[in-house]
Design a protein around this motif. Structure first.
Motif, PDB file in Angstrom:
ATOM      1  N   MET A   1       0.844  -1.200   0.000  1.00  0.00           N
ATOM      2  CA  MET A   1       0.000   0.000   0.000  1.00  0.00           C
ATOM      3  C   MET A   1       0.879   1.249   0.000  1.00  0.00           C
ATOM      4  SD  MET A   1      -2.925   1.199   2.733  1.00  0.00           S
ATOM      5  CE  MET A   1      -3.912  -0.257   2.385  1.00  0.00           C
ATOM      6  N   ARG A   2       0.529   2.233  -0.784  1.00  0.00           N
ATOM      7  CA  ARG A   2       1.277   3.477  -0.839  1.00  0.00           C
ATOM      8  C   ARG A   2       0.590   4.544   0.021  1.00  0.00           C
ATOM      9  NH1 ARG A   2       2.667   5.426  -6.741  1.00  0.00           N
ATOM     10  NH2 ARG A   2       3.861   6.904  -5.433  1.00  0.00           N
ATOM     11  N   PHE A   3       1.353   5.163   0.883  1.00  0.00           N
ATOM     12  CA  PHE A   3       0.839   6.241   1.723  1.00  0.00           C
ATOM     13  C   PHE A   3       1.404   7.570   1.240  1.00  0.00           C
ATOM     14  CE2 PHE A   3       0.809   2.444   4.405  1.00  0.00           C
ATOM     15  CZ  PHE A   3      -0.502   2.461   4.863  1.00  0.00           C
ATOM     16  N   GLN A   4       0.877   8.637   1.758  1.00  0.00           N
ATOM     17  CA  GLN A   4       1.390   9.948   1.397  1.00  0.00           C
ATOM     18  C   GLN A   4       2.884  10.030   1.719  1.00  0.00           C
ATOM     19  OE1 GLN A   4      -0.869  13.448   2.575  1.00  0.00           O
ATOM     20  NE2 GLN A   4      -2.618  12.142   3.083  1.00  0.00           N
ATOM     21  N   PRO A   5       3.693  10.505   0.788  1.00  0.00           N
ATOM     22  CA  PRO A   5       5.140  10.568   1.020  1.00  0.00           C
ATOM     23  C   PRO A   5       5.524  11.352   2.276  1.00  0.00           C
ATOM     24  CG  PRO A   5       4.645  10.959  -1.284  1.00  0.00           C
ATOM     25  CD  PRO A   5       3.331  10.937  -0.571  1.00  0.00           C
ATOM     26  N   VAL A   6       4.724  12.358   2.640  1.00  0.00           N
ATOM     27  CA  VAL A   6       5.062  13.174   3.791  1.00  0.00           C
ATOM     28  C   VAL A   6       5.114  12.355   5.075  1.00  0.00           C
ATOM     29  CG1 VAL A   6       2.679  13.827   4.355  1.00  0.00           C
ATOM     30  CG2 VAL A   6       4.563  15.378   4.934  1.00  0.00           C
ATOM     31  N   LEU A   7       4.392  11.227   5.105  1.00  0.00           N
ATOM     32  CA  LEU A   7       4.376  10.397   6.311  1.00  0.00           C
ATOM     33  C   LEU A   7       5.723   9.755   6.585  1.00  0.00           C
ATOM     34  CD1 LEU A   7       0.896   8.615   6.021  1.00  0.00           C
ATOM     35  CD2 LEU A   7       1.487  10.697   7.254  1.00  0.00           C
ATOM     36  N   ASP A   8       6.556   9.633   5.553  1.00  0.00           N
ATOM     37  CA  ASP A   8       7.869   9.020   5.742  1.00  0.00           C
ATOM     38  C   ASP A   8       8.761   9.833   6.676  1.00  0.00           C
ATOM     39  OD1 ASP A   8       7.148   6.996   4.007  1.00  0.00           O
ATOM     40  OD2 ASP A   8       8.033   7.974   2.244  1.00  0.00           O
ATOM     41  N   THR A   9       8.523  11.126   6.763  1.00  0.00           N
ATOM     42  CA  THR A   9       9.389  11.990   7.557  1.00  0.00           C
ATOM     43  C   THR A   9       8.756  12.446   8.869  1.00  0.00           C
ATOM     44  OG1 THR A   9       8.596  13.955   6.374  1.00  0.00           O
ATOM     45  CG2 THR A   9      10.534  12.839   5.479  1.00  0.00           C
ATOM     46  N   LEU A  10       7.496  12.104   9.090  1.00  0.00           N
ATOM     47  CA  LEU A  10       6.813  12.575  10.296  1.00  0.00           C
ATOM     48  C   LEU A  10       7.093  11.659  11.485  1.00  0.00           C
ATOM     49  CD1 LEU A  10       3.255  13.699   9.145  1.00  0.00           C
ATOM     50  CD2 LEU A  10       5.166  15.146   9.830  1.00  0.00           C
ATOM     51  N   PRO A  11       7.431  12.237  12.643  1.00  0.00           N
ATOM     52  CA  PRO A  11       7.589  11.419  13.844  1.00  0.00           C
ATOM     53  C   PRO A  11       6.228  11.084  14.446  1.00  0.00           C
ATOM     54  CG  PRO A  11       7.940  13.713  14.385  1.00  0.00           C
ATOM     55  CD  PRO A  11       7.724  13.656  12.893  1.00  0.00           C
ATOM     56  N   VAL A  12       6.213  10.108  15.322  1.00  0.00           N
ATOM     57  CA  VAL A  12       5.002   9.774  16.072  1.00  0.00           C
ATOM     58  C   VAL A  12       5.103  10.445  17.441  1.00  0.00           C
ATOM     59  CG1 VAL A  12       3.659   7.917  17.131  1.00  0.00           C
ATOM     60  CG2 VAL A  12       4.715   7.577  14.882  1.00  0.00           C
ATOM     61  N   TYR A  13       4.050  11.128  17.851  1.00  0.00           N
ATOM     62  CA  TYR A  13       4.073  11.798  19.147  1.00  0.00           C
ATOM     63  C   TYR A  13       4.205  10.779  20.266  1.00  0.00           C
ATOM     64  CZ  TYR A  13       2.687  14.499  23.207  1.00  0.00           C
ATOM     65  OH  TYR A  13       2.654  15.093  24.446  1.00  0.00           O
ATOM     66  N   GLU A  14       5.125  11.040  21.190  1.00  0.00           N
ATOM     67  CA  GLU A  14       5.348  10.155  22.323  1.00  0.00           C
ATOM     68  C   GLU A  14       4.767  10.786  23.584  1.00  0.00           C
ATOM     69  OE1 GLU A  14       9.385   8.935  22.803  1.00  0.00           O
ATOM     70  OE2 GLU A  14       9.707   8.612  20.662  1.00  0.00           O
ATOM     71  N   ALA A  15       3.729  10.179  24.103  1.00  0.00           N
ATOM     72  CA  ALA A  15       3.117  10.675  25.336  1.00  0.00           C
ATOM     73  C   ALA A  15       3.890  10.153  26.539  1.00  0.00           C
ATOM     74  CB  ALA A  15       1.663  10.219  25.408  1.00  0.00           C
ATOM     75  N   GLY A  16       3.630  10.740  27.705  1.00  0.00           N
ATOM     76  CA  GLY A  16       4.243  10.239  28.931  1.00  0.00           C
ATOM     77  C   GLY A  16       3.790   8.822  29.229  1.00  0.00           C
ATOM     78  N   LYS A  17       4.635   8.075  29.920  1.00  0.00           N
ATOM     79  CA  LYS A  17       4.311   6.689  30.247  1.00  0.00           C
ATOM     80  C   LYS A  17       3.044   6.612  31.096  1.00  0.00           C
ATOM     81  CE  LYS A  17       8.091   4.847  28.447  1.00  0.00           C
ATOM     82  NZ  LYS A  17       8.070   3.951  27.277  1.00  0.00           N
ATOM     83  N   PRO A  18       2.101   5.740  30.741  1.00  0.00           N
ATOM     84  CA  PRO A  18       0.889   5.600  31.558  1.00  0.00           C
ATOM     85  C   PRO A  18       1.139   4.733  32.785  1.00  0.00           C
ATOM     86  CG  PRO A  18       0.784   4.118  29.675  1.00  0.00           C
ATOM     87  CD  PRO A  18       2.041   4.926  29.515  1.00  0.00           C
ATOM     88  N   ILE A  19       0.329   4.931  33.798  1.00  0.00           N
ATOM     89  CA  ILE A  19       0.441   4.130  35.019  1.00  0.00           C
ATOM     90  C   ILE A  19       0.276   2.648  34.709  1.00  0.00           C
ATOM     91  CG2 ILE A  19      -0.715   3.615  37.214  1.00  0.00           C
ATOM     92  CD1 ILE A  19      -1.294   6.600  37.481  1.00  0.00           C
TER      93      ILE A  19
END
Length: 365
Positions: A1-19
């Motif tokens: 499957m081909r996704f938008q090329p811009v997704l190749d450079t985007l980071p994933v947001y990292e939330a704080g560790k949950p309890i």
């Protein structure tokens, strides 16, 4: 499957560790875990909000009123603006999403601080825009001005007080800067921590009503996740002139705020005693962390928020080592390595929580 090329450079947001993760990984009882990683209200929510939500559970099968009239009227009154100047969001970050998608196209430029909330650049990147960041850790409006004059960005993000650093800008400086910005440039003024800032220094307070009356190209964003303790409800808002709000509404999905969230937020606005007590406690406890850091010779950023960011360049442990050591003990802080800082961000908790954390930090550092 081909996704938008811009997704190749985007980071994933990292939330704080949950309890829950700490409970699963280390077998620590949940009541023993101290989470001071996500800038949440350690006192929970107002008792009146709890009662309101409990009463409203019967409404769960029903869609909310999509006009959100009661919530917007409450926000309008509390902020001294009109109902047509308000839009509700699934967290204030949904307002950032509306802002980027309303003006940005591929190749446009966005200006932000060197260290700031990572979702600004992520939302901008989703639109194909490029981010310009100042070379300063704390906000320096002279550097903002230099980049603005040179590159003429389409959108500017100002976060004051700033996450994850905690610095805040005086209102007079912000307004002087905004006076130089073209009305064709959209400015997002993120006020998520404004209540904490004005408690420490009233000169940092920026009122949404002032923004609406003076700047037709600026949107002020706020959240119920901090002082009101509604992080789990995911509710925020934007306040701006009617033209901006109308544009944002064209991007808003239906029922973007849940039934219970809008009821909780509306009720939370009524209990300012709860908010004021938390703000007073936060400042007292924040000063304990600052005193500790000074006693240990650890540099920190003076904070106008509900957290303190401590640099560990002079410590015997790196931020990752300290974070992981405390995590195994059931203490969750925020490691700022992903921001390019050897630092930890500590949400100011209740006195009993802070006492334990400071004791452990003293032993380790």
């Amino acid at each position: 499957m081909r996704f938008q090329p811009v997704l190749d450079t985007l980071p994933v947001y990292e939330a704080g560790k949950p309890i829950e993760l700490v409970v699963r990984e280390f077998g620590i009882p949940p009541e023993k875990v101290i989470k001071l990683a996500s800038n949440e209200n350690p006192y929970g929510v107002s008792s009146s909000v709890q009662a309101k939500v409990s009463e409203a559970l019967v409404k769960m099968p029903l869609y909310p009123d999509d006009s959100y009239r009661e919530l917007k009227e409450s926000l309008a009154v509390s902020n001294g603006v009109g109902v047509k100047n308000v839009i509700q969001g699934n967290g204030s970050d949904q307002i950032f999403d509306f802002a980027t998608r309303s003006v940005l196209e591929k190749g446009d430029l966005v200006l932000q601080n060197g260290k700031t909330f990572s979702m600004y650049s992520i939302y901008s990147g989703q639109c194909g825009a490029d981010t310009l960041s100042t070379d300063s850790t704390e906000h320096d409006l002279n550097r903002f001005s230099d980049l603005y004059k040179k590159h003429h960005p389409k959108l500017i993000f100002l976060c004051t007080p700033c996450n994850p650093i905690g610095d805040a800008l005086p209102k007079t400086d912000v307004f002087s800067f905004l006076d130089t910005i073209s009305p064709e440039t959209l400015v997002v003024l993120d006020g998520a921590y404004m209540d904490f800032g004005k408690t420490r220094d009233p000169k940092t307070e920026i009122l949404p009503a002032e923004i609406v009356s003076k700047y037709p190209n600026v949107v002020y964003t706020g959240t119920f996740s901090k002082v009101y303790g509604l992080g789990g409800m995911r509710i925020g808002y934007g306040i701006a002139n009617e033209e901006i709000i109308r544009a944002f509404y064209k991007l808003r999905p239906p029922f973007n705020v849940s039934q219970l969230s809008q009821l909780a937020a509306t009720e939370a606005l009524k209990d300012q005693d709860f908010v004021n007590q938390y703000l007073e406690s936060n400042l007292r406890e924040l000063e304990k962390y600052e005193t500790f850091s000074e006693s240990k010779g650890l540099p920190f950023f003076r904070s106008y928020a509900n957290f303190l960011t401590i640099r560990l360049d002079r410590a015997k442990l790196s931020s990752t080592e300290l974070f992981e050591t405390l995590l195994r003990e059931g203490i969750i802080l925020r490691n700022l390595k992903s921001y390019g800082l050897n630092a930890i961000r500590i949400t100011v908790g209740r006195p009993d929580q802070n006492r334990i954390v400071l004791d452990r930090l003293s032993a380790l550092l």
